[in-house]
Design an enzyme around this catalytic site. Sequence first.
Site, PDB file in Angstrom:
ATOM      1  N   HIS A 294       0.774  -1.341   0.154  1.00 52.66           N
ATOM      2  CA  HIS A 294      -0.004   0.052   0.004  1.00 52.66           C
ATOM      3  C   HIS A 294       0.972   1.050   0.093  1.00 52.66           C
ATOM      4  CE1 HIS A 294      -3.173   2.843   1.117  1.00 52.66           C
ATOM      5  NE2 HIS A 294      -4.086   1.808   0.721  1.00 52.66           N
TER       6      HIS A 294
ATOM      7  N   ASP B  83      -7.750  -5.360  -0.257  1.00 50.54           N
ATOM      8  CA  ASP B  83      -8.409  -6.268  -1.532  1.00 50.54           C
ATOM      9  C   ASP B  83      -8.015  -7.683  -1.090  1.00 50.54           C
ATOM     10  OD1 ASP B  83      -9.403  -4.572  -3.682  1.00 50.54           O
ATOM     11  OD2 ASP B  83      -7.455  -3.359  -2.829  1.00 50.54           O
TER      12      ASP B  83
END
Length: 337
Positions: free
Chosen positions: A221, A272
Amino acid sequence: MATAVAAKGLEGIVAANSGICWIDGDAGVLAYRGVDIHELAEKSTFEETACLLWHGKLPSKAELAEFSKKLAASRSLPPPILDLLRSFPKTATPMEVLRTAVSALSMYDANEKAVDHDSNIRKCFALTAQIPMLVAAFDRIRKGKDVINASTFAARVIAATLSDVHSAITGAIGALKGPLHGGANEAVMHMLFAIDKEGADPIEYVRNMLAQKKKVSGFGHRVYHTEDPRATHLRKMSEDLGRSANQARWFEMSHKIELFIKEEKKLNANVDFYSASTYTTLGIDIDLFTPIFAVSRIAGWAAHVIEQLDDNRLIRPRAEYIGPEYPAGYVAIENRK
Ligand SMILES: CC(C)(COP(=O)(O)OP(=O)(O)OC[C@H]1O[C@@H](n2cnc3c(N)ncnc32)[C@H](O)[C@@H]1OP(=O)(O)O)[C@@H](O)C(=O)NCCC(=O)NCCS
């Protein structure tokens, strides 16, 4: 002439003041209007959280009832939009359909061009109610059934041009579709299915991906350098649902991969990663994963569009020019090599 250093991908650049969402990527904190999302995930409903995002505080019982009533009242699609959904090729992905249908909805809005606060709130109610209906309606249409119902920065950049709410949300959907953003949850499930089909060892499979310098979707991320706080809840949901549905294999496969990638690459699972096994256990088709993500993200996009337009300034970053030196001169066509 001194050359400014460009921040590739605008990494670390502050582009707006916002009172909506606070992230501490090193400590793994995500808070909406100051309230930690762990508390919201455990205690708050979608409507309460949407109300918090849009109005800045958790609603009283009466305010929540009013908010929910308004959302329910917005839950309808103009018949021509349903005809439009029916006219799309059955091979269209739900994410393409959502992007186009949200854009088309603006043509049926009572005051499409208005960008004042009250009009923005009204449009955000409509879109928050209509986006789940669009996703569900298209899925039923493509499966030959009757219709029975029913990214954030991109949205702000578009809103800042004084474009309308529908345009901003259409842009956000386009950005969410990309595999480096919301599209990653679909890529995760394709990987899990491939491992299952080949009967491969999950760790060897991803080890091989890394050896080929491929990225493993669902990890890493830009902002969170520790556990993505949203992943904490999805991991638990994936495990609980998997065990209760006697389909724990998707969770178990995911967990092995998570531990390996953490050890090998020091990368954490993001939002996700476990949403893939969670949605599959719920019986949801892969190409509906990202649209379903959009169904929940609309509340946050809406909050950001409203905030941007309440105190607007055009978002107009510059690029550092790295092309041929000026003046390069115009070469006549007969002299070009
Ligand atoms: C989310 C993401 C785009 C953030 O990327 P970023 O801040 O631009 O970081 P980078 O892509 O530059 O990655 C930094 C390093 O970690 C590695 N890395 C990052 N994510 C990785 C992944 N999922 N799998 C393997 N390696 C990864 C990169 O290869 C790079 O290594 P290098 O320095 O040796 O070249 C990136 O982690 C990614 O592509 N993840 C997969 C897609 C995904 O899950 N997206 C959903 C995000 S919620």
